[in-house]
Enzyme design. Structure first.
Site, PDB file in Angstrom:
ATOM      1  N   ASP A  39       0.853  -1.200   0.000  1.00  0.00           N
ATOM      2  CA  ASP A  39       0.000   0.000   0.000  1.00  0.00           C
ATOM      3  C   ASP A  39       0.884   1.244   0.000  1.00  0.00           C
ATOM      4  O   ASP A  39       1.697   1.423   0.907  1.00  0.00           O
ATOM      5  CB  ASP A  39      -0.879  -0.058   1.260  1.00  0.00           C
ATOM      6  CG  ASP A  39      -1.715   1.194   1.451  1.00  0.00           C
ATOM      7  OD1 ASP A  39      -1.974   1.902   0.443  1.00  0.00           O
ATOM      8  OD2 ASP A  39      -2.104   1.468   2.600  1.00  0.00           O
ATOM      9  N   ASP A  43      -4.127   3.950   2.863  1.00  0.00           N
ATOM     10  CA  ASP A  43      -5.550   3.655   3.105  1.00  0.00           C
ATOM     11  C   ASP A  43      -5.772   2.197   3.527  1.00  0.00           C
ATOM     12  O   ASP A  43      -6.895   1.744   3.674  1.00  0.00           O
ATOM     13  CB  ASP A  43      -6.407   4.006   1.879  1.00  0.00           C
ATOM     14  CG  ASP A  43      -6.063   3.141   0.665  1.00  0.00           C
ATOM     15  OD1 ASP A  43      -5.135   2.297   0.758  1.00  0.00           O
ATOM     16  OD2 ASP A  43      -6.716   3.307  -0.382  1.00  0.00           O
ATOM     17  N   ASP A  47      -2.006  -1.090  -3.672  1.00  0.00           N
ATOM     18  CA  ASP A  47      -2.306  -0.343  -4.901  1.00  0.00           C
ATOM     19  C   ASP A  47      -1.177  -0.522  -5.919  1.00  0.00           C
ATOM     20  O   ASP A  47      -0.148  -1.150  -5.637  1.00  0.00           O
ATOM     21  CB  ASP A  47      -2.560   1.133  -4.577  1.00  0.00           C
ATOM     22  CG  ASP A  47      -1.507   1.712  -3.639  1.00  0.00           C
ATOM     23  OD1 ASP A  47      -0.310   1.421  -3.857  1.00  0.00           O
ATOM     24  OD2 ASP A  47      -1.869   2.426  -2.679  1.00  0.00           O
ATOM     25  N   ASP A 214     -10.215 -15.161 -16.588  1.00  0.00           N
ATOM     26  CA  ASP A 214     -11.032 -15.576 -15.451  1.00  0.00           C
ATOM     27  C   ASP A 214     -12.199 -16.451 -15.936  1.00  0.00           C
ATOM     28  O   ASP A 214     -12.856 -16.121 -16.928  1.00  0.00           O
ATOM     29  CB  ASP A 214     -11.583 -14.320 -14.763  1.00  0.00           C
ATOM     30  CG  ASP A 214     -12.276 -14.626 -13.458  1.00  0.00           C
ATOM     31  OD1 ASP A 214     -11.617 -15.135 -12.549  1.00  0.00           O
ATOM     32  OD2 ASP A 214     -13.491 -14.348 -13.349  1.00  0.00           O
ATOM     33  N   GLU A 277      -7.963 -19.842 -16.552  1.00  0.00           N
ATOM     34  CA  GLU A 277      -8.428 -20.358 -15.265  1.00  0.00           C
ATOM     35  C   GLU A 277      -9.648 -21.208 -15.605  1.00  0.00           C
ATOM     36  O   GLU A 277     -10.747 -20.696 -15.827  1.00  0.00           O
ATOM     37  CB  GLU A 277      -8.820 -19.230 -14.316  1.00  0.00           C
ATOM     38  CG  GLU A 277      -9.159 -19.764 -12.932  1.00  0.00           C
ATOM     39  CD  GLU A 277     -10.486 -19.300 -12.365  1.00  0.00           C
ATOM     40  OE1 GLU A 277     -10.737 -19.558 -11.186  1.00  0.00           O
ATOM     41  OE2 GLU A 277     -11.297 -18.702 -13.093  1.00  0.00           O
TER      42      GLU A 277
END
Ligand code: BGC
Length: 556
Positions: A39, A43, A47, A214, A277
């Site tokens: 991060d 927060d 990211d 996905d 996947e």
């Protein structure tokens, strides 16, 4: 948007650009689950900038490429696998400029970048779903059954639990194989095909080197959406072809994408890949996804699911290699990801087994995926309080089985040790990484962490393990270094050597790998000089003592 965004950074140079032997055939690819990796802004949520800053760590670890989980604009109903805008970065994770900079920085370090694409469903906040007219054409709406359409159109269950259908205010029903916030797209509509090809080109133009597809087995449903007639559908996923998973029709989509990827790569002298996947019932059906004109890789979940027993491991390895060889593809090994119980915990709560399983995986021919934190030997976090959990399966009463992860290897847990995660849900493998320090958030970022980290992770941080030859991190570094140095260890031949019961021995060019799956030492004639071992191995008078639950690489 700056000019730079339309001029991608060059992919790392490697043998095998164009259509020749591919970089991906033996690549080790590291999965960054973005919200839990690093991060940068405090927060508590990882990211893109945080990930970029940590790329040198991945370079130093010795991987070839990075797979980033979805960072696109999304309401986050399913950790970003509910995409509202496929061409935008969610403000939680940064900006498009951050994505561009990350890709460039990775390429500068010689790392390739794979991003997720989510084609089975969008978010219900996607503009297509928000527009009732468009929605009717591009998603799967059906009238309900019963006198006034009050019953779902068929008996399909959501992978996350409960019915796979939700009724709208207009009275009709839409299909969602996952959460209600993830309506399934209608792949009979050519506009859906065109849109996903355009999305791929968008990210390819930004310089990505491939896509992890996905639910690559899900886009096509059986004509007429027939009932299954079986209550526990989660148990059937990956065990048989279902009217909503592993339908033959998905392969035409993958063939079209392969043409796109090859065409794009050929025009630029690089190879861009697709990795499926896909939950298929057998190694043979999985191999269909990696035929020469389909995707390049498909995760081998049968290996991931195998119990820690020498016979079972050997037969899964044989079946996988035979199936992929029959279509000329390499096998793609994986032990952990963001959907399954971390393998330290899954293999009977045994770090020794996890380290051994990893060395075995890295000695096998083909490519391997690592999931962030496995190189630290992180266990599953099994005591998260309910109020912090975010896995939609938890709220729908489902289980992380089937399409989003296997069950756990309770049978081979040593001495009855707990093998499972936390009720089979997925937050326990998504706890943010510990980088340094004695206290949470262990250097994850300047703020806290979106899921609480255990108080006893101080000894597991990257900083604590670096330089300690006994640490799991240094084991991974050494294995990846050797893999690079030993020619033929990646995509070369493999054969089995004789070994006592409970032990596997396999030979690769210049190397013999032994795996003792038993809980106690096994003695055998030393097959060579130990190169690397997951546990201290001793050689006395030409007899080697393989510690229980260990794997050793021998120079031969
Ligand atoms: C992803 C999961 C996600 C599901 C629905 C999976 O296969 O890996 O994390 O929940 O697809 O998109």
């Amino acid at each position: 948007m700056t000019q730079e965004l339309t001029s991608p950074s060059p992919a790392p140079q490697a043998p095998g650009t164009g259509r020749g032997p591919g970089w991906w055939r033996d690549a080790v690819i590291y999965q960054v689950y973005v919200r839990s990796f690093a991060d940068s802004d405090g927060d508590g949520i990882g990211d893109l900038r945080g990930a970029r800053e940590r790329l040198p760590y991945l370079k130093d670890l010795g991987v070839d490429a990075v797979w980033l989980t979805p960072f696109y604009a999304s309401p986050q109903a399913d950790g970003g696998y509910d995409v509202a805008d496929y061409r935008a970065v969610d403000p939680l994770f940064g900006t498009l400029q951050d994505a561009d900079e990350l890709i460039r920085a990775a390429h500068d370090l010689g790392l390739r970048v794979i991003v997720d694409i989510v084609p089975n469903h969008t978010s219900d906040r996607h503009p297509w779903f928000q527009d009732p007219e468009l929605a009717r054409q591009r998603y799967l709406f059906r009238p309900g059954k019963g006198e006034s359409g009050e019953l779902p159109p068929n008996d399909w269950e959501s992978v996350f639990g409960g019915p796979a259908w939700t009724r709208t205010d207009r009275g009709d029903w839409y299909l969602h194989l996952f959460a209600p916030e993830q309506p399934d797209l209608n792949w009979d509509n050519p506009e859906v095909h065109a849109e996903f090809e355009a999305i791929m080109r968008f990210w390819l133009d930004l310089g990505v080197d491939g896509f992890r597809v996905d639910v690559a087995h899900g886009m096509i449903k059986a004509p007429g959406l027939p009932d299954i007639g079986h209550g526990a559908q989660a148990q059937l996923i990956g065990a048989q072809v279902l009217p909503f998973f592993d339908q033959d029709g998905v392969h035409a989509i993958h063939r079209a994408w392969r043409r796109l990827l090859d065409g794009y790569g050929d025009a630029r002298g690089k190879q861009v890949i697709g990795v499926a996947e896909a939950w298929a019932p057998s190694a043979e059906r999985l191999a269909l996804y990696v035929r020469p004109d389909e995707l390049h890789q498909a995760f081998n979940f049968q290996f991931l699911n195998a119990p820690w027993q020498s016979d079972a491991l050997r037969s899964v390895i044989d079946a996988s290699l035979a199936a992929t060889a029959s279509v000329g593809a390499p096998t793609t090994w994986v032990l952990s990801n963001h959907d399954v119980v971390r393998h330290t915990t899954r293999l009977g709560g045994s770090l020794a087994r996890a380290r051994a399983a990893t060395l075995l995986m890295l000695a096998l021919p083909g490519s391997a995926y690592l999931y962030q934190g496995e190189e630290l030997g992180l266990p599953e976090v099994t005591d998260l309080p309910d109020e912090v959990r975010q896995d939609p399966a938890f709220f729908r009463g489902g289980r992380a089985t089937g399409a989003v992860g296997p069950g756990t290897d309770t049978e081979s847990a040593p001495d009855g040790a707990a093998a499972g995660g936390q009720d089979g849900f997925r937050d326990g493998c998504r706890v943010p990484l510990p980088w340094s320090g004695e206290l949470p958030p262990y250097g994850f970022g300047p703020g806290g962490s979106w899921l609480p980290q255990p108080a006893d992770w101080g000894g597991l941080t990257v900083a604590a393990q670096t330089g300690d030859p006994a640490s799991t991190l240094e084991l991974y570094r050494a294995a990846l270094e050797l893999r690079r140095r030993l020619p033929g260890l990646g995509d070369g031949p493999m054969s089995w050597a004789p070994a006592p019961d409970g032990v596997l021995a396999l030979t690769r060019p210049g190397l013999l790998c032994t795996v003792n799956t038993l809980g106690h030492d096994v003695g055998l004639p030393a097959p060579g000089t130990p190169l690397l071992s997951s546990a201290p191995v001793t050689v006395d008078d030409a007899t080697a003592q393989l510690p229980g639950d260990s794997c050793t690489w021998w120079a031969i």
